[in-house]
Design an enzyme around this catalytic site. Structure first.
Site, PDB file in Angstrom:
ATOM      1  N   ILE A 133      41.392  33.736  51.560  1.00  0.00           N
ATOM      2  CA  ILE A 133      40.232  33.766  50.672  1.00  0.00           C
ATOM      3  C   ILE A 133      39.591  32.393  50.619  1.00  0.00           C
ATOM      4  O   ILE A 133      40.218  31.421  50.202  1.00  0.00           O
ATOM      5  CB  ILE A 133      40.644  34.209  49.249  1.00  0.00           C
ATOM      6  CG1 ILE A 133      41.336  35.562  49.302  1.00  0.00           C
ATOM      7  CG2 ILE A 133      39.425  34.258  48.335  1.00  0.00           C
ATOM      8  CD1 ILE A 133      40.506  36.680  49.884  1.00  0.00           C
ATOM      9  N   GLY A 134      38.347  32.289  51.044  1.00  0.00           N
ATOM     10  CA  GLY A 134      37.622  31.027  51.053  1.00  0.00           C
ATOM     11  C   GLY A 134      36.793  30.858  49.793  1.00  0.00           C
ATOM     12  O   GLY A 134      35.610  31.205  49.770  1.00  0.00           O
ATOM     13  N   SER A 136      37.795  28.010  46.868  1.00  0.00           N
ATOM     14  CA  SER A 136      37.838  26.620  46.401  1.00  0.00           C
ATOM     15  C   SER A 136      37.265  25.664  47.440  1.00  0.00           C
ATOM     16  O   SER A 136      37.363  25.897  48.650  1.00  0.00           O
ATOM     17  CB  SER A 136      39.275  26.222  46.081  1.00  0.00           C
ATOM     18  OG  SER A 136      39.824  27.056  45.096  1.00  0.00           O
ATOM     19  N   SER A 168      45.167  29.362  51.070  1.00  0.00           N
ATOM     20  CA  SER A 168      46.500  29.852  51.431  1.00  0.00           C
ATOM     21  C   SER A 168      46.430  30.750  52.662  1.00  0.00           C
ATOM     22  O   SER A 168      45.542  31.592  52.788  1.00  0.00           O
ATOM     23  CB  SER A 168      47.118  30.621  50.265  1.00  0.00           C
ATOM     24  OG  SER A 168      47.266  29.802  49.132  1.00  0.00           O
ATOM     25  N   GLU A 253      43.301  39.989  41.696  1.00  0.00           N
ATOM     26  CA  GLU A 253      44.188  38.874  41.991  1.00  0.00           C
ATOM     27  C   GLU A 253      45.015  38.464  40.785  1.00  0.00           C
ATOM     28  O   GLU A 253      46.112  37.914  40.935  1.00  0.00           O
ATOM     29  CB  GLU A 253      43.353  37.682  42.486  1.00  0.00           C
ATOM     30  CG  GLU A 253      44.175  36.503  42.945  1.00  0.00           C
ATOM     31  CD  GLU A 253      43.338  35.396  43.553  1.00  0.00           C
ATOM     32  OE1 GLU A 253      43.885  34.299  43.752  1.00  0.00           O
ATOM     33  OE2 GLU A 253      42.146  35.623  43.817  1.00  0.00           O
TER      34      GLU A 253
END
Length: 384
Positions: A133-134, A136, A168, A253
């Site tokens: 997941i892009g 931050s 991550s 999430e």
């Protein structure tokens, strides 16, 4: 939940028709994880094993609530919850498919180009794909809407430039779902944001740089985009509607059992090594188990809300905040009760304690910082 440990947590209400499913998952885990030591089980949902994910997919336990047209089984959210709970309690290495099953698949089915979703989602169900997941970025802190990674229109698609941070599993992922800015002139920072599906294996100009965490692992990454071309059909949803989409995604999430079971392997070790003649052990471990039971009921309640089609955003923020506090306290209590010398080469109990002591500081960051979550809760209660 049950493990080989003496710790047994019974459902507050009977599983009923879910009991056969729970027993089937336990039997599967007994076969596939018999030799996995506690210090590896402590990695929980951050531990990744593609072979294990594919074996789980073959059982029909990935994407099990999804439509049959996408490879799912259209089973209930409570059935899915039972499977997740047993996997996490056992410390199964589910990280290879976890993000894809938890949030990426549902997002693609709802918003993505239909041909793209029909190609990719069944592969998630089979355990073949890892997603990252892009969100931050450097200098953005907890203000997700302040991102600066941008996508500019070109013939046939978009060109992306910028940097994502603390991503991550980017080093092993086939795909990223990235939130980027497509309108730099929007009068509100929450507007002009869009989501894209990025091919992590074939995209030119994309660099993945590992970041070591406190435990020496390279699970986080910096991802740099330099003129990365993204085809038009990889836009997810409607241009400029990325903020609404990503906030819905974050609800998935924040609400699952991973938000209170990440330190479970250490808790079971504490129970196994507790001194029956020391009242401190009974009191402190008893408090942890009572709190675990409460969080479990809250999280199961969110699964029931999702099953009814309700929006659990406020409840999910509560579970995530309280769960992180609980998980971070377990290594502290272990130190007070057992006073180990923390070293990785010690006994399985000591090694598990050592690993989680280094891992838990990040638990209040992933899925939204404590400050952001409490802001959501305050707004939901009408006090902000």
């Amino acid at each position: 939940m049950e493990t080989a440990s003496k710790l047994v947590i019974r459902p507050a209400e009977p599983d009923g028709d879910l009991a056969p499913l729970r027993e089937a998952v336990r039997a599967f885990l007994a076969r596939t994880m018999a030799d996995r030591p506690p210090q590896l089980r402590a990695k929980s949902w951050s531990g990744a094993d593609r072979e294990f994910s594919c074996a789980l997919g073959a059982q029909g336990w990935i994407g099990m609530t999804w439509p049959k047209a996408y490879g799912g089984q259209e089973r209930s959210m409570l059935e899915r919850y039972v499977v997740l709970e047993e996997l996490l309690a056992a410390g199964a290495p589910v990280g290879a498919h976890w993000v894809a099953e938890r949030q990426s698949g549902p997002l693609l089915m709802r918003y993505a180009d239909k041909a793209v979703a029909r190609d990719i989602v069944p592969r998630i169900v089979r355990g073949e794909l890892t997603f990252c997941i892009g969100m931050s970025e450097p200098d953005s802190g907890s203000d997700l809407a302040s991102i600066r990674t941008r996508a500019d229109r070109v013939d046939g698609g978009w060109v992306v430039n910028g940097t994502k941070l603390w991503t991550s599993s980017a080093h092993r992922a086939e795909y990223m779902i990235a939130l980027v800015r497509t309108d730099r002139n929007a009068d509100d920072k929450h507007k002009g944001l869009s989501q894209f599906l990025i091919d992590m294996k074939t995209s030119q100009g994309l660099q993945v740089r590992p970041i070591r965490n406190l435990g020496g692992e390279e699970s986080f990454n910096e991802v740099v985009f330099e003129d990365v071309f993204v085809p038009e059909n990889m836009l997810i949803g409607t241009e400029g509607e990325g903020w609404a989409q990503v906030t819905a995604e974050l609800t998935f999430e924040r609400s699952g059992p991973e938000r209170y079971l990440s330190s479970y392997a250490l808790l079971t070790e504490m129970v196994d090594h507790a001194d029956a003649d020391d009242p401190r052990h009974a009191v402190e471990i008893g408090r942890l188990v009572a709190e675990l039971s409460t969080l479990r009921q809250m999280s199961r309640g969110i699964a029931a809300m999702l099953n009814r089609g309700e929006n659990p955003q406020l409840a999910a923020a509560n579970v995530k905040d309280l769960g992180a506090l609980f998980e971070q306290r377990i290594p502290e209590v272990a130190h007070q009760l057992f006073d180990h010398e923390l070293r990785a080469g010690g006994s399985p109990f000591v090694a598990t304690h050592c690993y989680l002591t280094q891992a838990v500081p990040s638990f209040s960051l992933r899925g939204g910082t404590r400050e952001i979550l409490r802001g959501i809760i305050a707004r939901g209660l009408g006090v902000r």
